[in-house]
Design a protein around this motif. Structure first.
Motif, short mmCIF file in Angstrom:
data_model
loop_
_atom_site.label_atom_id
_atom_site.label_comp_id
_atom_site.label_asym_id
_atom_site.label_seq_id
_atom_site.Cartn_x
_atom_site.Cartn_y
_atom_site.Cartn_z
N PRO A 131 0.80 -1.23 0.00
CA PRO A 131 0.00 0.00 0.00
C PRO A 131 0.83 1.28 0.00
CG PRO A 131 0.01 -0.98 2.19
CD PRO A 131 0.67 -1.97 1.28
N SER A 132 2.11 1.21 0.39
CA SER A 132 2.94 2.40 0.48
C SER A 132 3.87 2.57 -0.72
CB SER A 132 3.79 2.37 1.76
OG SER A 132 2.98 2.32 2.92
N LEU A 133 3.72 1.71 -1.72
CA LEU A 133 4.63 1.72 -2.87
C LEU A 133 4.54 3.06 -3.62
CD1 LEU A 133 6.59 -0.41 -3.97
CD2 LEU A 133 4.85 -1.03 -5.63
N VAL A 147 -5.68 0.54 -5.01
CA VAL A 147 -4.37 -0.09 -5.16
C VAL A 147 -3.35 0.98 -5.60
CG1 VAL A 147 -3.04 -1.85 -6.39
CG2 VAL A 147 -5.42 -2.29 -5.77
N LEU A 148 -2.20 0.99 -4.95
CA LEU A 148 -1.12 1.94 -5.24
C LEU A 148 -1.58 3.40 -5.12
CD1 LEU A 148 0.46 0.22 -8.38
CD2 LEU A 148 1.15 -0.02 -6.00
N PRO A 149 -2.18 3.78 -4.00
CA PRO A 149 -2.66 5.16 -3.87
C PRO A 149 -1.54 6.19 -3.75
CG PRO A 149 -2.85 4.01 -1.77
CD PRO A 149 -2.42 2.98 -2.78
N PRO A 177 -3.48 5.21 -14.54
CA PRO A 177 -4.78 5.89 -14.37
C PRO A 177 -5.20 6.04 -12.90
CG PRO A 177 -4.91 4.31 -16.15
CD PRO A 177 -3.59 4.08 -15.47
N LYS A 178 -5.65 7.27 -12.56
CA LYS A 178 -6.20 7.61 -11.23
C LYS A 178 -5.16 7.48 -10.11
CE LYS A 178 -10.90 6.28 -12.55
NZ LYS A 178 -12.09 5.47 -12.22
N ARG A 179 -3.88 7.66 -10.47
CA ARG A 179 -2.83 7.61 -9.47
C ARG A 179 -1.95 8.85 -9.60
NH1 ARG A 179 -4.27 2.75 -10.95
NH2 ARG A 179 -4.87 1.35 -9.25
N PRO A 180 -1.40 9.36 -8.48
CA PRO A 180 -0.67 10.64 -8.51
C PRO A 180 0.75 10.51 -9.03
CG PRO A 180 -0.70 9.76 -6.27
CD PRO A 180 -1.54 8.82 -7.11
#
Length: 455
Positions: free
Chosen positions: A258-260, A291-293, A310-313
């Motif tokens: 989760p912290s990747l 996933v991968l926030p 997509p949808k990730r910073p």
């Protein structure tokens, strides 16, 4: 003594111990200045002694290396406290054959002596093992090193064990590298993968033979305990998934991280893959936003980047091509990245074939880029010349926030003098169109801006 308090001398010696090592110091791994200083007097010898053993390298590759390693080994055996001073240990067994130890005359005894000393090195911080065998005793001792944070193993074999594995909760590892663990022995790979269960692991690097077992271990652990098995992992460097089964497995593995924030995946080679560089991962593998926030950086092939972004910073992307496959970047391939990367600030294209529309394909959707690097193989020289003269400045002007630009596809002339003159002209036109630029590189020439002047 000698005009300074002992604490000041210790501080100075600590700086000396970090100086670059000479190429010949493969065994002792001690800066020569410390060795000479230890001979000055008893006072300096007592001060220097802990630093003499801080970095140790034992190489059993050839007689000269073996002799120097034997001297370092004798020094460790003769000094009962020296093993407590070892913070960094590098073991190289044999580069031609890893496992046929019995045929290496004189080397097994030296290796066995080192294995006996290994459990006494309780203050190890950094450990690297090359082309060697990790005995059961050495492996179990890894769980009893509270200060060990960095462990690398390259081309190793782990002895098959009969007893249960120690608890991973005692591992203090933050960095783990596993490349080419002997893939003929399933127990070896499983043993090494279990080290990745260290509760504070932040950086994980692995090669293809290890990846399958590694992913399955963390998928099972995450499901069994109802919590991510890699809660602290920040960086993962490994093989890119190839095929639906590998993608599905890798997707499940990502739930354990989760912290990747950084992912680097090598591009799998395929003789049957299409030369058109397009998205090939099926929509059914789309990852949910949970996933991968925290993902910020991706280094992978364009199909994997399009799947993860997509949808990730994500702010930084490196797209890997393959010169042998003549990969070509297209607008259709870049569309998923453009739609899902509103935060993208850095883009690197590596090992792609140059096409006339390549740059426009990049600049049109990514107007907020601050850093752009293009490493493309040579395409048509006539097409490159025409693009440079008539389209380059206009296309780069679409990037008003660009601060760093690097393009290594440019070769307008064959003469170095004419090349330099042309690129200087190109620089003037480029910075005129992009006032925000601070760094520009064309081929072998690089310029930087300082106080409104370019150097």
């Amino acid at each position: 003594m000698y005009g300074l308090p002992e604490e000041i001398w210790v501080f100075i010696l600590a700086l000396l111990s970090d100086e670059p090592l000479p190429a010949s110091a493969i065994a002792a791994s001690t800066p020569q200045s410390l060795l000479y200083l230890s001979l000055v007097s008893k006072f300096f010898n007592n001060l220097v002694r802990p630093f003499l053993f801080r970095q140790m390298t034992f190489s059993l590759m050839s007689p000269p290396h073996l002799e120097r390693s034997a001297a370092a080994l004798r020094a460790l055996e003769q000094d009962p406290e020296s093993h407590l001073f070892v913070h960094r240990l590098h073991l190289v067994m044999w580069k031609k054959t890893v496992f046929d130890v019995a045929q290496l005359q004189g080397r097994p005894s030296a290796f066995q002596r080192l294995v006996k000393l290994f459990p006494r090195m309780k203050n190890l911080r950094w450990l690297k093992i090359d082309h060697s065998t990790i005995t059961t005793e050495m492996y179990d001792h890894l769980y009893n090193l509270p200060f060990l944070t960095h462990f690398e193993c390259w081309n190793v074999l782990v002895q098959q064990r009969e007893n249960a594995y120690p608890s991973p909760s005692s591992l203090g590892l933050t960095t783990l590298t596993m490349y080419n663990v002997h893939h003929g022995d399933k127990s070896s790979i499983e043993s090494m993968c279990r080290l990745s269960l260290a509760p504070h692991l932040c950086y994980l690097h692995c090669s293809t033979p290890v990846a399958h077992t590694l992913f399955n271990l963390h998928i099972y652990s995450t499901i069994s305990f109802g919590a991510p098995s890699l809660p602290s992992l920040i960086t993962f460097d490994g093989p890119g998934p190839s095929g639906d089964q590998a993608i599905e497995q890798f997707s499940a593995f990502l739930n354990a991280c989760p912290s990747l924030t950084h992912i680097s995946l090598s591009r799998p080679s395929s003789a049957h893959a299409s030369s058109q560089y397009a998205t090939r991962i099926h929509p059914r593998f789309t990852l949910p936003p949970t996933v991968l926030p925290k993902l910020r950086s991706i280094n992978a092939s364009i199909d994997v980047v399009s799947w993860l972004i997509p949808k990730r910073p994500v702010t930084s992307v490196t797209i890997l091509g393959n010169n042998n496959r003549q990969d070509i970047i297209t607008a259709d391939a870049m569309a998923p990245i453009a739609c899902g990367s509103v935060h993208l600030r850095e883009l690197i294209l590596d090992s792609l074939v140059w096409q006339p529309d390549t740059f426009r394909t990049i600049t049109k959707p990514f107007t907020k880029l601050e850093k752009l690097t293009v490493f493309c193989s040579r395409g048509s020289q006539e097409a490159i010349d025409e693009w440079l003269m008539h389209r380059f400045v206009k296309e780069v002007s679409r990037l008003p926030f660009l601060r760093s630009l690097c393009i290594t596809t440019l070769q307008a002339t064959t003469s170095p003098q004419e090349q330099a003159k042309f690129e200087r002209y190109l620089l003037q036109q480029t910075v005129k169109a992009n006032p925000a630029l601070e760094e520009v590189q064309f081929s072998d020439y690089q310029w930087q801006k300082e106080d409104d002047y370019w150097f």
